[in-house]
Design a protein around this motif. Structure first.
Motif, PDB file in Angstrom:
ATOM      1  N   GLY A   1       0.815  -1.305   0.123  1.00  0.00           N
ATOM      2  CA  GLY A   1       0.200  -0.011  -0.082  1.00  0.00           C
ATOM      3  C   GLY A   1       0.880   1.236   0.206  1.00  0.00           C
ATOM      4  N   ARG A   2       1.880   1.284   0.790  1.00  0.00           N
ATOM      5  CA  ARG A   2       2.823   2.386   0.936  1.00  0.00           C
ATOM      6  C   ARG A   2       3.585   2.617  -0.555  1.00  0.00           C
ATOM      7  NH1 ARG A   2       4.814   4.504   5.768  1.00  0.00           N
ATOM      8  NH2 ARG A   2       5.848   5.926   4.401  1.00  0.00           N
ATOM      9  N   TYR A   3       3.907   1.507  -1.290  1.00  0.00           N
ATOM     10  CA  TYR A   3       4.449   1.512  -2.600  1.00  0.00           C
ATOM     11  C   TYR A   3       3.469   2.088  -3.421  1.00  0.00           C
ATOM     12  CZ  TYR A   3       6.329  -0.176  -6.913  1.00  0.00           C
ATOM     13  OH  TYR A   3       6.800  -0.138  -8.206  1.00  0.00           O
ATOM     14  N   ARG A   4       2.442   1.738  -3.763  1.00  0.00           N
ATOM     15  CA  ARG A   4       1.356   2.462  -4.382  1.00  0.00           C
ATOM     16  C   ARG A   4       1.095   3.615  -4.158  1.00  0.00           C
ATOM     17  NH1 ARG A   4      -1.494  -0.658  -7.847  1.00  0.00           N
ATOM     18  NH2 ARG A   4      -3.479   0.779  -7.628  1.00  0.00           N
ATOM     19  N   ARG A   5       1.178   4.091  -2.826  1.00  0.00           N
ATOM     20  CA  ARG A   5       0.888   5.700  -2.471  1.00  0.00           C
ATOM     21  C   ARG A   5       1.833   6.365  -2.952  1.00  0.00           C
ATOM     22  NH1 ARG A   5      -2.067   8.804   1.147  1.00  0.00           N
ATOM     23  NH2 ARG A   5      -0.787  10.389   1.951  1.00  0.00           N
ATOM     24  N   ASN A   6       3.070   5.955  -2.775  1.00  0.00           N
ATOM     25  CA  ASN A   6       4.380   6.579  -3.171  1.00  0.00           C
ATOM     26  C   ASN A   6       4.676   6.777  -4.576  1.00  0.00           C
ATOM     27  OD1 ASN A   6       5.245   6.955  -0.623  1.00  0.00           O
ATOM     28  ND2 ASN A   6       6.489   5.359  -0.627  1.00  0.00           N
ATOM     29  N   ARG A   7       3.826   5.911  -5.321  1.00  0.00           N
ATOM     30  CA  ARG A   7       3.937   6.052  -6.746  1.00  0.00           C
ATOM     31  C   ARG A   7       2.934   6.853  -7.353  1.00  0.00           C
ATOM     32  NH1 ARG A   7       7.095   2.537  -9.978  1.00  0.00           N
ATOM     33  NH2 ARG A   7       5.483   2.751 -11.547  1.00  0.00           N
ATOM     34  N   HIS A   8       2.121   7.258  -6.114  1.00  0.00           N
ATOM     35  CA  HIS A   8       0.961   8.211  -6.881  1.00  0.00           C
ATOM     36  C   HIS A   8      -0.259   7.541  -7.426  1.00  0.00           C
ATOM     37  CE1 HIS A   8       3.397  11.598  -5.495  1.00  0.00           C
ATOM     38  NE2 HIS A   8       4.253  11.358  -6.499  1.00  0.00           N
ATOM     39  N   GLU A   9      -0.152   6.229  -7.233  1.00  0.00           N
ATOM     40  CA  GLU A   9      -1.316   5.399  -7.646  1.00  0.00           C
ATOM     41  C   GLU A   9      -2.462   5.631  -6.821  1.00  0.00           C
ATOM     42  OE1 GLU A   9      -0.314   1.644  -8.902  1.00  0.00           O
ATOM     43  OE2 GLU A   9       1.778   2.243  -9.498  1.00  0.00           O
ATOM     44  N   GLN A  10      -3.296   6.580  -7.101  1.00  0.00           N
ATOM     45  CA  GLN A  10      -4.510   6.860  -6.199  1.00  0.00           C
ATOM     46  C   GLN A  10      -5.624   6.048  -6.251  1.00  0.00           C
ATOM     47  OE1 GLN A  10      -4.197   9.199  -3.638  1.00  0.00           O
ATOM     48  NE2 GLN A  10      -2.220   9.775  -4.780  1.00  0.00           N
ATOM     49  N   GLU A  11      -6.131   5.506  -4.958  1.00  0.00           N
ATOM     50  CA  GLU A  11      -7.098   4.567  -4.977  1.00  0.00           C
ATOM     51  C   GLU A  11      -8.067   5.051  -4.069  1.00  0.00           C
ATOM     52  OE1 GLU A  11      -7.262  -0.045  -4.613  1.00  0.00           O
ATOM     53  OE2 GLU A  11      -5.374   0.697  -4.978  1.00  0.00           O
ATOM     54  N   LYS A  12      -9.500   5.176  -4.397  1.00  0.00           N
ATOM     55  CA  LYS A  12     -10.205   5.769  -3.174  1.00  0.00           C
ATOM     56  C   LYS A  12     -10.471   4.870  -2.168  1.00  0.00           C
ATOM     57  CE  LYS A  12     -13.234   7.902  -6.742  1.00  0.00           C
ATOM     58  NZ  LYS A  12     -14.714   7.867  -7.226  1.00  0.00           N
ATOM     59  N   GLU A  13     -10.206   5.404  -1.016  1.00  0.00           N
ATOM     60  CA  GLU A  13     -10.187   4.791   0.383  1.00  0.00           C
ATOM     61  C   GLU A  13     -11.472   4.116   0.624  1.00  0.00           C
ATOM     62  OE1 GLU A  13     -10.226   5.779   4.857  1.00  0.00           O
ATOM     63  OE2 GLU A  13      -9.560   7.304   3.832  1.00  0.00           O
ATOM     64  N   THR A  14     -12.739   4.385   0.275  1.00  0.00           N
ATOM     65  CA  THR A  14     -14.102   3.798   0.542  1.00  0.00           C
ATOM     66  C   THR A  14     -14.219   2.467  -0.083  1.00  0.00           C
ATOM     67  OG1 THR A  14     -15.051   6.045   0.998  1.00  0.00           O
ATOM     68  CG2 THR A  14     -16.425   3.981   0.635  1.00  0.00           C
ATOM     69  N   PRO A  15     -13.664   2.389  -1.273  1.00  0.00           N
ATOM     70  CA  PRO A  15     -13.930   0.870  -1.796  1.00  0.00           C
ATOM     71  C   PRO A  15     -13.000  -0.183  -1.063  1.00  0.00           C
ATOM     72  CG  PRO A  15     -14.129   2.571  -3.566  1.00  0.00           C
ATOM     73  CD  PRO A  15     -13.627   3.262  -2.228  1.00  0.00           C
ATOM     74  N   VAL A  16     -11.694   0.428  -0.625  1.00  0.00           N
ATOM     75  CA  VAL A  16     -10.806  -0.510  -0.060  1.00  0.00           C
ATOM     76  C   VAL A  16     -11.266  -0.784   1.104  1.00  0.00           C
ATOM     77  CG1 VAL A  16      -8.484  -0.664   0.480  1.00  0.00           C
ATOM     78  CG2 VAL A  16      -8.967   0.648  -1.701  1.00  0.00           C
ATOM     79  N   GLY A  17     -11.876   0.373   1.805  1.00  0.00           N
ATOM     80  CA  GLY A  17     -12.253  -0.058   3.328  1.00  0.00           C
ATOM     81  C   GLY A  17     -13.327  -1.089   3.114  1.00  0.00           C
ATOM     82  N   THR A  18     -14.127  -0.825   2.133  1.00  0.00           N
ATOM     83  CA  THR A  18     -15.577  -1.897   2.183  1.00  0.00           C
ATOM     84  C   THR A  18     -14.899  -3.364   1.554  1.00  0.00           C
ATOM     85  OG1 THR A  18     -16.725  -0.284   1.118  1.00  0.00           O
ATOM     86  CG2 THR A  18     -17.527  -2.627   0.731  1.00  0.00           C
ATOM     87  N   MET A  19     -13.778  -3.638   1.019  1.00  0.00           N
ATOM     88  CA  MET A  19     -13.404  -4.756   0.661  1.00  0.00           C
ATOM     89  C   MET A  19     -12.523  -5.358   1.814  1.00  0.00           C
ATOM     90  SD  MET A  19     -11.781  -4.682  -3.330  1.00  0.00           S
ATOM     91  CE  MET A  19     -11.012  -2.874  -2.977  1.00  0.00           C
TER      92      MET A  19
ATOM     93  N   HIS B   1      -4.655  -1.449   3.124  1.00  0.00           N
ATOM     94  CA  HIS B   1      -5.670  -0.185   3.387  1.00  0.00           C
ATOM     95  C   HIS B   1      -4.847   0.695   4.312  1.00  0.00           C
ATOM     96  CE1 HIS B   1      -8.838   2.070   5.270  1.00  0.00           C
ATOM     97  NE2 HIS B   1      -9.069   2.075   4.268  1.00  0.00           N
ATOM     98  N   ALA B   2      -4.106   0.184   5.357  1.00  0.00           N
ATOM     99  CA  ALA B   2      -3.421   1.200   6.212  1.00  0.00           C
ATOM    100  C   ALA B   2      -2.123   1.859   5.341  1.00  0.00           C
ATOM    101  CB  ALA B   2      -2.861   0.399   7.315  1.00  0.00           C
ATOM    102  N   GLY B   3      -1.517   1.189   4.402  1.00  0.00           N
ATOM    103  CA  GLY B   3      -0.566   1.647   3.851  1.00  0.00           C
ATOM    104  C   GLY B   3      -1.049   2.875   2.829  1.00  0.00           C
ATOM    105  N   MET B   4      -2.148   2.495   2.218  1.00  0.00           N
ATOM    106  CA  MET B   4      -2.443   3.398   1.169  1.00  0.00           C
ATOM    107  C   MET B   4      -3.277   4.775   1.915  1.00  0.00           C
ATOM    108  SD  MET B   4      -2.455   2.463  -1.917  1.00  0.00           S
ATOM    109  CE  MET B   4      -3.810   3.562  -2.553  1.00  0.00           C
ATOM    110  N   VAL B   5      -3.809   4.765   2.852  1.00  0.00           N
ATOM    111  CA  VAL B   5      -4.154   5.892   3.622  1.00  0.00           C
ATOM    112  C   VAL B   5      -3.034   6.773   4.210  1.00  0.00           C
ATOM    113  CG1 VAL B   5      -6.578   5.016   3.620  1.00  0.00           C
ATOM    114  CG2 VAL B   5      -5.081   4.783   5.577  1.00  0.00           C
ATOM    115  N   GLY B   6      -1.898   6.151   4.335  1.00  0.00           N
ATOM    116  CA  GLY B   6      -0.831   6.787   4.965  1.00  0.00           C
ATOM    117  C   GLY B   6      -0.645   6.730   6.416  1.00  0.00           C
ATOM    118  N   THR B   7      -1.429   5.687   7.056  1.00  0.00           N
ATOM    119  CA  THR B   7      -1.250   5.758   8.548  1.00  0.00           C
ATOM    120  C   THR B   7      -0.003   5.235   8.764  1.00  0.00           C
ATOM    121  OG1 THR B   7      -2.638   3.837   8.482  1.00  0.00           O
ATOM    122  CG2 THR B   7      -3.675   6.121   8.898  1.00  0.00           C
TER     123      THR B   7
END
Length: 261
Positions: free
Chosen positions: A34-52, A205-211
């Motif tokens: 998740g951190r890797y994708r975030r650092n590469r600016h591959e944005q993903e909406k938080e709500t669908p990921v949280g639902t999954m 999910h935690a890595g994507m949202v940057g926590t």
């Protein structure tokens, strides 16, 4: 004699450690991804990921509940079969006293039978205990055949043979319930796969949202590991802390050794 499962190569404490490592590695892998994708600016909406994440964790909870229920049901079966067997042995022992002949020889064999079965559980040498138990069964049955042939019309002999036959049948049921009815390997594989993927999704999910990594993850990992460990404990009749009490057989043993008034 015991059916080997995919985790039987490890002791229960080793199973717990293996589960804990797998869970933590899954969370860490998901977090780094998740951190890797975030650092590469591959944005993903938080709500669908949280639902999954919620959906996968719910599926994991369902599989854990199903597997735990399966193991608990088999534990109850082992306990009930032990009680039935103890009652059958006690009944056979009492009826042996009424036989017209060979009653005392049979009662001695039945006392040895109970002692052998308890010793096998206490020592952990199940295979030797099964072999000795079946030898004693054959001796008792040989005496029963001899008495039955000499007294073919005796109701007492018929009742004794009926209870003896039930005792032997319950021995086979106890073997099936205690040693051969285990959680299938496919369920273990599915449980570990779903657990790894679910917790990896949570880390992702935690890595994507940057926590940052939270100590709460350790609590989650420990909780899931404890539940899976309890399932493994229930699935191993001769290991761990969740064992069927032998008090029913011990009570029969005491009644057999009690002095005759």
């Amino acid at each position: 004699m015991e059916s080997n499962g995919p985790l039987d190569a490890l002791p229960l404490w080793g199973v717990f450690l293996a589960i804990l490592v797998v869970v933590l590695l899954s969370v860490e892998f998901g977090y780094r991804l998740g951190r890797y994708r975030r650092n590469r600016h591959e944005q993903e909406k938080e709500t669908p990921v949280g639902t999954m994440v919620g959906a996968t964790l719910g599926l994991l909870a369902f599989i854990l509940a199903f597997t735990f229920g399966l193991a608990a049901a088999r534990f109850d079966t082992r306990r009930q079969v032990l009680l039935d067997e103890a009652n059958a042995i006690g009944t056979t022992y009492l009826r042996a006293a009424m036989l017209p002949e060979r009653g005392e020889e049979i009662r001695i064999l039945l006392r040895n039978y109970v002692n052998t079965r308890l010793e096998a559980v206490h020592s952990g040498n199940i295979e030797e205990g099964i072999r000795q138990s079946e030898n004693i069964q054959n001796e008792v049955w040989a005496h029963a055949v001899a008495v039955g042939q000499k007294n073919p019309n005796s109701i007492v002999v018929g009742l004794f043979i009926q209870s003896l036959n039930e005792m032997i049948d319950l021995h086979a049921k106890r073997l099936q319930a205690g040693l051969r009815s285990r959680i299938p390997g496919a369920i273990w594989v599915g449980l570990f796969a779903v657990a790894a993927l679910s917790l990896a999704t949570m880390g992702y999910h935690a890595g994507m949202v940057g926590t940052r990594r939270s100590l709460a993850i350790l609590a989650v990992a420990f909780t899931f590991s404890v539940v899976i460990e309890l399932i493994a404990d229930l699935d191993r009749p001769q290991e761990g802390v969740l064992r069927v009490s032998q008090h029913a057989l011990i009570d029969v043993q005491r009644s057999m050794n009690a002095p005759t008034p």
